[in-house]
Design a protein around this motif. Structure first.
Motif, short mmCIF file in Angstrom:
data_model
loop_
_atom_site.label_atom_id
_atom_site.label_comp_id
_atom_site.label_asym_id
_atom_site.label_seq_id
_atom_site.Cartn_x
_atom_site.Cartn_y
_atom_site.Cartn_z
N LEU A 116 9.09 3.82 11.14
CA LEU A 116 8.17 3.39 10.09
C LEU A 116 7.44 4.61 9.49
CD1 LEU A 116 7.56 0.70 8.84
CD2 LEU A 116 5.93 0.24 10.68
N THR A 159 9.84 6.54 7.32
CA THR A 159 10.10 5.82 6.07
C THR A 159 8.92 5.96 5.11
OG1 THR A 159 11.46 4.23 7.28
CG2 THR A 159 10.72 3.58 5.09
N VAL A 160 7.72 5.81 5.64
CA VAL A 160 6.52 5.95 4.82
C VAL A 160 6.43 7.36 4.23
CG1 VAL A 160 3.99 6.17 5.00
CG2 VAL A 160 5.13 4.12 5.87
N ASP A 180 8.95 9.55 3.87
CA ASP A 180 10.07 9.74 2.93
C ASP A 180 9.73 9.12 1.58
OD1 ASP A 180 11.62 11.06 4.72
OD2 ASP A 180 12.95 9.38 5.16
N ALA A 181 9.22 7.89 1.62
CA ALA A 181 8.92 7.20 0.37
C ALA A 181 7.82 7.93 -0.39
CB ALA A 181 8.50 5.75 0.65
N ALA A 182 6.73 8.28 0.31
CA ALA A 182 5.60 8.92 -0.37
C ALA A 182 6.00 10.28 -0.94
CB ALA A 182 4.43 9.07 0.60
N GLY A 242 9.02 11.35 -1.46
CA GLY A 242 10.07 11.15 -2.46
C GLY A 242 9.47 10.85 -3.82
N GLY A 243 8.44 10.01 -3.83
CA GLY A 243 7.81 9.67 -5.09
C GLY A 243 6.97 10.81 -5.66
N LEU A 244 6.48 11.67 -4.78
CA LEU A 244 5.56 12.73 -5.23
C LEU A 244 6.27 14.01 -5.61
CD1 LEU A 244 2.77 12.28 -2.51
CD2 LEU A 244 2.47 11.87 -4.96
N LEU A 271 11.81 -3.19 7.13
CA LEU A 271 11.36 -1.80 7.20
C LEU A 271 10.65 -1.38 5.91
CD1 LEU A 271 11.22 0.97 8.55
CD2 LEU A 271 13.58 1.39 7.79
N ALA A 331 6.68 -0.59 5.43
CA ALA A 331 6.24 0.72 4.94
C ALA A 331 5.26 0.56 3.78
CB ALA A 331 7.45 1.55 4.52
N ALA A 368 3.66 6.39 -5.45
CA ALA A 368 4.43 7.31 -4.61
C ALA A 368 5.46 6.54 -3.80
CB ALA A 368 3.49 8.09 -3.69
N ALA A 369 5.03 5.46 -3.14
CA ALA A 369 5.94 4.72 -2.27
C ALA A 369 7.08 4.11 -3.07
CB ALA A 369 5.18 3.63 -1.51
N GLY A 410 8.02 4.96 -6.06
CA GLY A 410 8.78 6.04 -6.68
C GLY A 410 9.84 6.57 -5.73
N GLY A 411 9.47 6.71 -4.46
CA GLY A 411 10.43 7.21 -3.49
C GLY A 411 11.47 6.17 -3.11
N ARG A 416 5.96 9.98 -15.87
CA ARG A 416 4.73 10.74 -15.64
C ARG A 416 4.22 11.30 -16.97
NH1 ARG A 416 4.39 10.56 -10.48
NH2 ARG A 416 6.25 10.51 -9.21
#
Lengths: 209, 209
Positions: free
Chosen positions: A187, A190-191, A193-195, A197-199, B157, B161, B194-195, B197-198, B209
């Motif tokens: 978890l 994943t959090v 990676d997502a954050a 990834g988006g940033l 998952l 997240a 961010a989340a 986006g990723g 953006r």
């Protein structure tokens, strides 16, 4: 006959035993319900001996808080030093923060004061109480400065978003242990990676998947 | 002379008043320290009148929990229905969850039981206690099914997240109100941007953006 004076090492050990006892009692019964006398009894100290270490319960709570904060700060600083790349550092800092919170939920709760109101209102607003946060924010500022983050040009906003995201994993894991969560390590990654990834700048469809 | 029997509406009002009083007292002193007698006194009920509504303190805690959970579930269901696009729905669900937690921290804490141990260990593992989560997970599953999320092919998952990320904003906001956080609305939207986006498919550099 008076006891011989304690060495500095003995004093440090006694301080540590007092803090351990307080932590356990506070966690079981809540800070308000635990008396200084009960803490002294648990470590075999008279009230006056205990007061020589901690003049009040507020001092004790602050001692616990301060130890946990210093521990977390040192750990994050070591992690940060081990990673030259700021994005890798941010990811590793998130993982280290989560590990800190999950391996010892009691110490983690200490950092957030059990919602205790014995602290001043401006406790977290003082810079000396924000040292773990600054370790993360410095690397976020570096990542923004090097154009590695395309998100908001505001190191505090980005650092707080990353912190909050991983903080949520720790808190949910610790407060709802019986919820069918995916494993905390998965978890957290994943959090992060997502954050990230988006940033981060330069994401293209399917990259890194 | 016995009082005339209460109408269903009167009973519902009394139940509500009891729950409000319990919530306030629990929050001030902790669940363990508050007696049923103190709750009854606060609403002007004898112990036996109170027990007719809630046979035990555990029932009272569960009543509070259940009301908060139903309230959150209804609110999330309404939000979900208002958004046909699953990614927009997920973003709006995150914002609604944060608003729920920030506008009434006490009710939010009820949902997480003040770390109380009067619940069974398997409390959150029961599906009927996971209804707010299912609202989010259903839309995440839909987004994955429609190829809108490129991240892990695991609705639980991904939903966990997203939940954890926004949960962290609420908890930090509520437990460290004096930390110099960016405004919670901005922090929530940054975390969700961010989340998502990723996680979502088709991100290109600088898009949006």
């Amino acid at each position: 006959m008076p006891r011989p004076p304690q060495s500095d090492e003995e004093k440090a050990q006694t301080r540590c035993r007092i803090l351990d006892a307080a932590r356990t009692l506070f966690d079981g019964d809540g800070i308000k319900a635990v008396s200084m006398r009960a803490i002294g009894r648990r470590v075999g100290l008279t009230a006056s001996a205990l007061y020589a270490y901690f003049p009040s319960k507020v001092d004790l709570v602050r001692g616990l808080w301060s130890d946990a904060k210093d521990d977390l700060t040192r750990r994050l600083q070591d992690i940060s030093l081990a990673h030259a790349d700021p994005l890798e550092a941010i990811r590793a800092l998130g993982a280290a923060y989560a590990a800190f919170g999950i391996e010892d939920p009691l110490r983690f709760r200490v950092l957030f004061l059990w919602d205790d109101d014995s602290m001043n209102d401006d406790f977290y607003s003082r810079e000396e109480n924000q040292s773990p946060y600054f370790v993360l924010r410095d690397r976020v500022a570096e990542a923004i400065g090097r154009g590695l983050i395309a998100g908001p040009d505001d190191a505090d906003l980005v650092a707080q978003a990353v912190w909050a995201s991983v903080h949520g994993v720790v808190v949910l894991n610790n407060t709802c242990p019986d919820f069918p969560f995916r494993p905390p390590g998965l978890l957290v990654s994943t959090v992060m990676d997502a954050a990230l990834g988006g940033l981060r700048r330069g994401i293209v469809e399917g990259e890194g998947r």
